[in-house]
Design an enzyme around this catalytic site. Structure first.
Site, PDB file in Angstrom:
ATOM      1  N   GLY A   1     128.882  56.097  56.707  1.00 31.29           N
ATOM      2  CA  GLY A   1     127.765  56.339  57.616  1.00 31.29           C
ATOM      3  C   GLY A   1     127.662  55.243  58.655  1.00 31.29           C
TER       4      GLY A   1
ATOM      5  N   SER B   1     121.409  50.194  62.855  1.00 28.98           N
ATOM      6  CA  SER B   1     121.401  48.809  62.402  1.00 28.98           C
ATOM      7  C   SER B   1     122.733  48.360  61.813  1.00 28.98           C
ATOM      8  CB  SER B   1     120.285  48.614  61.377  1.00 28.98           C
ATOM      9  OG  SER B   1     120.387  49.587  60.377  1.00 28.98           O
ATOM     10  N   GLY B   2     123.631  49.298  61.515  1.00 31.41           N
ATOM     11  CA  GLY B   2     124.905  48.863  60.961  1.00 31.41           C
ATOM     12  C   GLY B   2     125.708  50.008  60.397  1.00 31.41           C
TER      13      GLY B   2
ATOM     14  N   LYS C   1     125.750  48.277  53.137  1.00 31.93           N
ATOM     15  CA  LYS C   1     125.458  48.354  54.565  1.00 31.93           C
ATOM     16  C   LYS C   1     125.724  46.995  55.200  1.00 31.93           C
ATOM     17  CE  LYS C   1     122.219  50.082  57.767  1.00 31.93           C
ATOM     18  NZ  LYS C   1     121.248  51.146  57.868  1.00 31.93           N
TER      19      LYS C   1
ATOM     20  N   ASP D   1     111.599  54.877  61.436  1.00 31.17           N
ATOM     21  CA  ASP D   1     112.784  55.648  61.795  1.00 31.17           C
ATOM     22  C   ASP D   1     113.021  56.753  60.756  1.00 31.17           C
ATOM     23  OD1 ASP D   1     114.930  56.487  63.246  1.00 31.17           O
ATOM     24  OD2 ASP D   1     116.256  54.832  62.699  1.00 31.17           O
TER      25      ASP D   1
END
Ligand SMILES: *[C@@H]1O[C@H](CO)[C@@H](O)[C@H](O)[C@H]1NC(C)=O
Ligand SMILES: *[C@@H]1O[C@H](CO)[C@@H](O)[C@H](O)[C@H]1NC(C)=O
Ligand SMILES: *[C@@H]1O[C@H](CO)[C@@H](O)[C@H](O)[C@H]1NC(C)=O
Ligand SMILES: *[C@@H]1O[C@H](CO)[C@@H](O)[C@H](O)[C@H]1NC(C)=O
Ligand SMILES: *[C@@H]1O[C@H](CO)[C@@H](O)[C@H](O)[C@H]1NC(C)=O
Ligand SMILES: *[C@@H]1O[C@H](CO)[C@@H](O)[C@H](O)[C@H]1NC(C)=O
Ligand SMILES: *[C@@H]1O[C@H](CO)[C@@H](O)[C@H](O)[C@H]1NC(C)=O
Ligand SMILES: *[C@@H]1O[C@H](CO)[C@@H](O)[C@H](O)[C@H]1NC(C)=O
Ligand SMILES: *[C@@H]1O[C@H](CO)[C@@H](O)[C@H](O)[C@H]1NC(C)=O
Length: 807
Positions: free
Chosen positions: A526, A530-531, A547, A639
């Protein structure tokens, strides 16, 4: 008459030998002098001007000798730190604090009765000094401390003030009544720091969670030094291995740790002299989990806009209309005859503790039968506890007392109250929710006569007082001990409700561990704002989603502070964080891995049936409600979108990526400067565009869009994005569609037109209508018209329940 000349006259006429502190900002009282209640300016002030000590009004004609934060101006509303005589206030005339030549510091009431003393004596000359850290000390000329207020705290600890085996914190009775209340913080016999409720009718351990063994709660029993304190930066450490740091870790002007009258232990801080105190840590995130709130047969419910409310169980009435801690009493005559009793069921209601025994794998009928047979069974809690997928096992908890009641959408059990068959209850329970009135506990006037002193009277009162306190203490200990024995037998009831702090698993990983786990970041699963997220396997063979944050310009300290908070957030509908890595400029987060990927992927691959979709909407709402209202630090997600809702092996949703945008506590929510736009176009509330204050309602809006997509099965947000890049226009278009729907009403025809064709006819039209109504309310242009997440949960859940009950 000016204050100094008044004092002069007073000292000449009434009190020969009286000498006052020369000016009212002195920090020292010398031997042979006294402070009089009569003069409000007659106080000790620490050299740094932060603390004052003197007589503080606690009622009409009632005073306590106290230490308080010397706010710019607080004649009647200061933040108290310590009290000498909280349970025996003195009169407003002729009461004095006197430092005797013998070295004893005594507090006398009007009639010269000694209500409090330090029981010290010293050959050398002593003085009483209020130090800069808030400690009131009796010191000899050479600086030896022979008594200090830090050794007898009331409800507050200051930084570096230790809580020891000899001391405890005791809450106040109410906001306005400072006498000893029912909540206590102290070390128990097993060296563990505990919060207990020690009320008029019962006592119980509240924290750490009763059914957790100490080690499960991250506590250790092996260190017998029994000491706990917090430093000025906000780290709290205790010898039982409890360590926590406040959310605003770092230099603050002032901090304090207070056991509040409502039973919660909170750390407060303030940035500067004039600002108000903000909560930077608290032991309980769910205010209804605090025991004794609504008393026996009372049920606590938390409504964010109102606060805690209490109500009586059906068939019960409030015992004393001015005091909820006394709870409720039955309106019927209880009977032991089996044939005369029946049960009244209340969904989502818990009564904590006092289980006669725990019966696993008992059906509802077996549980009813069991409770009918026992006269001491007042009712039971029945719930399904997840064992191993796909098994939910029924648990039966018959109760000998119905105490510590609370009601909330996250509690998945049902309470059955034993009532006589003859009684009739209205189904509209709860009939009345009564808010806990914080100003209740009316301040009473102290009626005392100003008698002449009566020789032995003072000694007698002192003796009586000391022995009374002693007896109470022993009683309390016995009760607590008894209860601990009981509950140790009950620890098998480790019935996780999703509130438990991540006690043990959370850890720090090294960067090389991360590289190994992901085989050098080989499998990307994914990519977000943010990363990038990689799949990996940890050393213990757990599969993880790792992540890697792109924008890791945050300092290590801030990163750790935020991470430790996110790591403590634990709810079945929120993704669990197992740990993190912070090494050099690398910042990685390690999460549990979700087998079924994101909601977005599942919606586009059309794999979800109707039941799963409804479950996902409810679960997502629960997770967000927990973030907004119940968890330790109130977090806005900012979000919410299908990409951030992940599905586990049973298609239960778990919200991910929370806490990354920024951790907010409630005080900052109103801060208009929090307006840097974040989120994803199409899901963003209009407030972002109009630079209005950002509240939890932005998540509600995004949730509404997500629910629409769940119903329709299309990427709604994307459609608007494609057609027009102007953000304004997106909103207008969505709002147009919504207005149309609202205008037309949520009809069967509309539903049939909207629903994802993939679902065929296999859906419950009433539930779709409920979902659609919720979604339409959530995407309201006006944020105040949107519901809160917990209201959404209730709407969705109670809808489900009503249906089940009817079936
Ligand atoms: C006392 O202080 C509290 C909290 O700072 C505030 O909410 C309250 O309005 C004050 N009461 C009075 C009478 O000033
Ligand atoms: C307490 O914490 C220390 C350091 O954090 C750790 O080394 C120790 O094993 C812990 N003790 C127990 C009994 O958990
Ligand atoms: C205090 O907490 C901070 C942040 O959690 C941590 O970095 C620091 O090591 C702690 N200090 C002590 C003395 O425990
Ligand atoms: C016990 O706790 C105290 C205070 O936290 C600490 O200073 C001491 O080293 C600990 N003792 C042991 C044996 O861990
Ligand atoms: C309720 O409690 C208050 C204060 O404890 C007491 O004065 C009052 O008499 C009580 N009322 C009743 C009806 O028992
Ligand atoms: C309960 O019993 C008392 C005396 O036995 C009686 O006076 C009262 O009416 C009864 N109450 C109800 C609700 O039956
Ligand atoms: C529960 O009872 C059922 C049948 O009554 C049995 O098949 C099942 O194995 C039991 N489960 C447990 C965990 O005891
Ligand atoms: C709370 O109590 C005060 C004083 O007893 C009263 O004036 C006030 O109206 C009450 N507030 C509510 C919401 O009941
Ligand atoms: C505070 O509460 C206690 C216990 O209910 C009561 O005895 C006392 O009179 C109250 N004090 C004041 C000043 O209201």
């Amino acid at each position: 008459m000016s204050a100094p000349s008044f004092l002069l006259v007073l000292s000449l006429i009434i009190l020969p030998g009286f000498s006052s502190p020369t000016s009212h900002d002195s920090d020292t009282l010398s031997e042979g002098s006294r402070l009089a209640v009569k003069n409000p300016d007659h106080v000790l002030v620490s050299a740094n001007n932060v603390f004052s000590a003197g007589f503080y009004p606690v009622g009409d004609n009632a005073y306590c000798f106290a230490i308080w934060f010397n706010d710019p101006y607080c004649p009647h509303n200061c933040t108290l730190v310590w009290m000498a005589n909280r349970d025996v206030p003195v009169n407003g005339r002729r009461s004095t604090l006197f430092l005797l030549q013998t070295g004893n510091l005594v507090l006398t009431d009007a009639g010269k009765n000694v209500v409090w003393s330090t029981d010290t004596s010293s050959a050398s000359s002593l003085s009483l000094r209020l130090l800069n850290n808030g400690n009131l000390v009796l010191v000899t000329e050479v600086g030896v401390i022979i008594w200090q207020s830090f050794n007898s705290p009331t409800d507050t600890l200051l930084s570096w003030q230790p809580l020891t085996r000899e001391t405890q914190l005791v809450s106040s009775r109410s906001r306005s009544n400072f006498s000893s209340g029912f909540y206590k913080l102290s070390f128990d016999d097993a060296n563990v720091l505990r919060l207990i409720y020690d009320g008029p009718d019962f006592s119980s351990i509240m924290w750490p969670d009763n059914w957790l063994r100490s080690f499960q709660a991250g506590r250790s029993e092996y260190n017998s030094s029994r000491i706990a304190l917090f430093d000025s930066l906000g780290n709290f450490t205790s010898s039982d291995n409890l360590t926590t740091s406040s959310s605003d870790y770092g230099a603050r002007l002032q901090r304090r740790l207070t056991l509040d009258f409502d039973g919660n232990l909170r750390m407060y801080s303030r940035q500067d002299w004039k600002s108000s105190w903000v909560v930077s840590w608290q032991a309980f995130s769910h205010p209804c989990k605090i025991h004794g709130t609504c008393g026996p047969y009372g049920v606590c419910r938390y409504i964010p806009s109102v606060g805690r409310t209490c109500s009586c169980l059906p068939g019960f009435k409030m015992k004393n209309l001015t005091d909820w801690s006394l709870g409720c009493e039955p309106e019927f005559n209880a009977s032991c005859a089996q044939t005369e009793s029946t049960f009244f069921g209340l969904a989502h209601t818990e009564m904590y503790g006092y289980d006669i025994q725990i019966y696993i794998n008992y059906t509802l009928d077996m549980c009813k039968e069991l409770c009918l047979q026992r006269c001491d069974c007042k009712g039971f809690v029945f719930k399904y506890v997840f064992q191993n997928y796909p098994d939910y096992v029924p648990y039966c908890f018959p109760k000998s007392q119905l105490l510590n009641g609370y009601r909330g959408p996250n509690f998945r059990g049902k309470l059955y109250v034993k009532v006589p068959k003859t009684s009739e209850f209205s189904n509209s329970w709860p009939r009345k929710q009564i808010g806990l009135n914080c100003s209740a506990g009316v301040v009473t006037k102290l009626e005392r006569k100003y008698e002449k002193s009566q020789g032995n009277g003072s000694v007698a009162i002192l003796l009586w007082f000391v022995s009374a306190v002693g007896i109470l203490e022993v009683l309390g200990m016995v009760l607590v001990w008894f209860f601990m024995i009981r509950t140790q037998q009950n620890t098998a009831a480790a019935t996780n409700q999703g509130y438990v702090l991540a006690g043990t698993g959370f850890r720090r990983f090294t960067y090389s561990e991360m590289k190994n786990a992901t085989r050098n970041f080989a499998e990307e699963i994914g990519k977000g704002a943010s990363g990038t997220v990689y799949k990996g396997m940890l050393d213990d063979h757990r599969v993880a989603a790792i992540k890697r944050l792109d924008d890791a310009n945050e300092g290590e300290a801030e990163f750790l502070a935020e991470i430790s908070i996110i790591g403590k957030i634990n709810h079945m509908n929120l993704i669990e964080m197992w740990g993190y890595c912070a090494e050099g400029k690398h910042r990685l987060l390690v999460y549990e891995y979700m087998e079924h990927g994101s909601l977005a992927a599942n919606l586009s691959s059309k794999t979800l049936d109707w039941k799963q979709r409804y479950q996902i909407a409810v679960g997502t709402a629960k997770g967000l409600a927990y973030l907004h209202e119940e968890c330790l630090e109130w977090v806005l997600h900012c979000d919410v979108k299908p990409q951030n809702i992940l599905l586990d092996s049973t298609f239960q949703p778990k919200v991910s990526d929370f806490g990354l945008s920024r951790l907010l506590n409630r005080g900052e929510l109103d801060n208009p400067s929090f307006s840097r736009i974040r989120g994803t176009r199409g899901y963003m509330a209009p407030e972002w565009l109009h630079k209005q204050p950002i509240t939890s309602k932005v998540d509600v809006y995004s949730f509404g869009v997500v629910v629409m997509e769940i119903i329709i099965g299309k990427n709604l947000a994307m459609q608007f994005q494609d057609s027009d890049n102007m953000e304004e226009a997106e909103h207008r278009k969505l709002q147009d569609v919504i207005r149309e729907m609202k205008h037309a009403g949520v009809t069967d025809a509309l539903v049939k037109e909207l629903v994802d064709p993939e679902m065929g006819c296999d859906f419950d039209i009433n539930k779709v209508k409920t979902l659609l109504r919720v979604a339409l309310n959530c995407v309201n242009q006006d944020r105040d018209s949107r519901p809160t997440m917990s209201q959404v949960v209730e709407t969705l859940l109670y809808q489900t329940n009503d249906d089940e009950e009817q079936n």
